[in-house]
Scaffold this motif. Sequence first.
Motif, PDB file in Angstrom:
ATOM      1  N   ARG A 118      11.084 -25.980 -15.796  1.00 16.20           N
ATOM      2  CA  ARG A 118       9.772 -25.148 -15.981  1.00 16.20           C
ATOM      3  C   ARG A 118      10.226 -23.588 -16.872  1.00 16.20           C
ATOM      4  O   ARG A 118       9.727 -23.366 -17.191  1.00 16.20           O
ATOM      5  CB  ARG A 118      10.792 -24.002 -14.704  1.00 16.20           C
ATOM      6  CG  ARG A 118      10.082 -23.007 -14.303  1.00 16.20           C
ATOM      7  CD  ARG A 118      10.157 -22.028 -12.367  1.00 16.20           C
ATOM      8  NE  ARG A 118      10.284 -22.536 -11.721  1.00 16.20           N
ATOM      9  CZ  ARG A 118       9.331 -22.506 -10.813  1.00 16.20           C
ATOM     10  NH1 ARG A 118       8.400 -21.838 -11.345  1.00 16.20           N
ATOM     11  NH2 ARG A 118       9.794 -23.287  -9.860  1.00 16.20           N
ATOM     12  N   THR A 119      11.485 -23.443 -17.232  1.00 20.16           N
ATOM     13  CA  THR A 119      11.955 -22.748 -18.256  1.00 20.16           C
ATOM     14  C   THR A 119      11.320 -23.017 -19.928  1.00 20.16           C
ATOM     15  O   THR A 119      10.875 -22.710 -20.237  1.00 20.16           O
ATOM     16  CB  THR A 119      13.636 -22.761 -18.429  1.00 20.16           C
ATOM     17  OG1 THR A 119      14.045 -22.286 -17.376  1.00 20.16           O
ATOM     18  CG2 THR A 119      13.191 -22.055 -19.728  1.00 20.16           C
ATOM     19  N   GLN A 120      11.030 -24.785 -20.224  1.00 19.51           N
ATOM     20  CA  GLN A 120      10.305 -25.094 -21.159  1.00 19.51           C
ATOM     21  C   GLN A 120       8.971 -25.047 -20.656  1.00 19.51           C
ATOM     22  O   GLN A 120       8.671 -24.512 -22.247  1.00 19.51           O
ATOM     23  CB  GLN A 120      10.775 -26.652 -21.513  1.00 19.51           C
ATOM     24  CG  GLN A 120      11.700 -26.940 -21.465  1.00 19.51           C
ATOM     25  CD  GLN A 120      12.155 -28.493 -21.695  1.00 19.51           C
ATOM     26  OE1 GLN A 120      12.343 -28.869 -20.263  1.00 19.51           O
ATOM     27  NE2 GLN A 120      12.672 -29.184 -22.615  1.00 19.51           N
ATOM     28  N   TYR A 121       8.339 -24.761 -19.683  1.00 19.50           N
ATOM     29  CA  TYR A 121       6.630 -25.508 -19.546  1.00 19.50           C
ATOM     30  C   TYR A 121       6.340 -23.907 -19.834  1.00 19.50           C
ATOM     31  O   TYR A 121       5.252 -22.880 -20.638  1.00 19.50           O
ATOM     32  CB  TYR A 121       6.486 -25.503 -18.460  1.00 19.50           C
ATOM     33  CG  TYR A 121       5.064 -25.290 -17.639  1.00 19.50           C
ATOM     34  CD1 TYR A 121       3.842 -25.776 -18.455  1.00 19.50           C
ATOM     35  CD2 TYR A 121       5.065 -23.659 -17.358  1.00 19.50           C
ATOM     36  CE1 TYR A 121       2.334 -25.106 -17.804  1.00 19.50           C
ATOM     37  CE2 TYR A 121       3.353 -23.151 -17.316  1.00 19.50           C
ATOM     38  CZ  TYR A 121       2.137 -24.784 -17.140  1.00 19.50           C
ATOM     39  OH  TYR A 121       0.869 -23.729 -17.151  1.00 19.50           O
ATOM     40  N   GLU A 122       7.156 -22.666 -19.304  1.00 19.57           N
ATOM     41  CA  GLU A 122       7.318 -20.999 -19.567  1.00 19.57           C
ATOM     42  C   GLU A 122       6.812 -20.672 -20.974  1.00 19.57           C
ATOM     43  O   GLU A 122       6.066 -20.097 -21.063  1.00 19.57           O
ATOM     44  CB  GLU A 122       7.797 -19.916 -18.549  1.00 19.57           C
ATOM     45  CG  GLU A 122       6.984 -20.562 -16.470  1.00 19.57           C
ATOM     46  CD  GLU A 122       8.169 -20.443 -15.801  1.00 19.57           C
ATOM     47  OE1 GLU A 122       9.437 -19.134 -16.571  1.00 19.57           O
ATOM     48  OE2 GLU A 122       7.986 -20.355 -14.489  1.00 19.57           O
TER      49      GLU A 122
END
Length: 156
Positions: free
Chosen positions: A56-60
Motif C-alpha cells: 500500500r505504501t509503495q503504491y501510494e
Amino acid sequence: MYRHILAATDGTPFARHAVEHAVGLARALGARLSIVTVTEPFHVFSLEVQQLEDTRTQYEAHAREWADRALNDAAALARAQGVSHDLVQVESDRPYQAIMDAAADRDCDLIVMASHGRRGLAAMILGSETLKVLTHSKVPVLVIRPGGAEPWQALT
C-alpha cells in the motif's frame, strides 16, 4: 463563451495533446484553466499490475509521483502560454465521476479530455472514462482525438 475550462490528464501523450488544446483554448478565450488527474486508491484485491507488485505504501508513493508528474507537465504547458491555472489531484475508484465532480466544484463550463482511440472489443472491454463523462456530464465536453489540427488557433 467559456470562462473556466477543466482539462483532465492521465499523463499519457494522448492526454497531453488534449491539455495542449485546453491551454490554447483557454488562452484564446481568456478563460481560467483547472487541470485534474485521478488516481485509483489501493486495493488489496486487484487486477492492476502496479497494485499486485507493491505494498500500500509503495503504491501510494508511486501514485503520488505519477500524479505530480502528469500535473507538473500540464502546468508547464499552461505557464508557457501565460494561462491562469490550478492543479487538482483526486483519488477515486470512478475517474469519470471524479472529473465531473471537479468540474462542478470549480464551476467549470467545459471539460476537455482525450480519446485514446480504442475501437471494437478493446473499447468495450477496457471501457472509456471519456465515454462515461460524455454520457453523464451536464457540462459540455470537448473530446480531443489523437493527432489532428488545433481548432482554437483560428480564434487567435
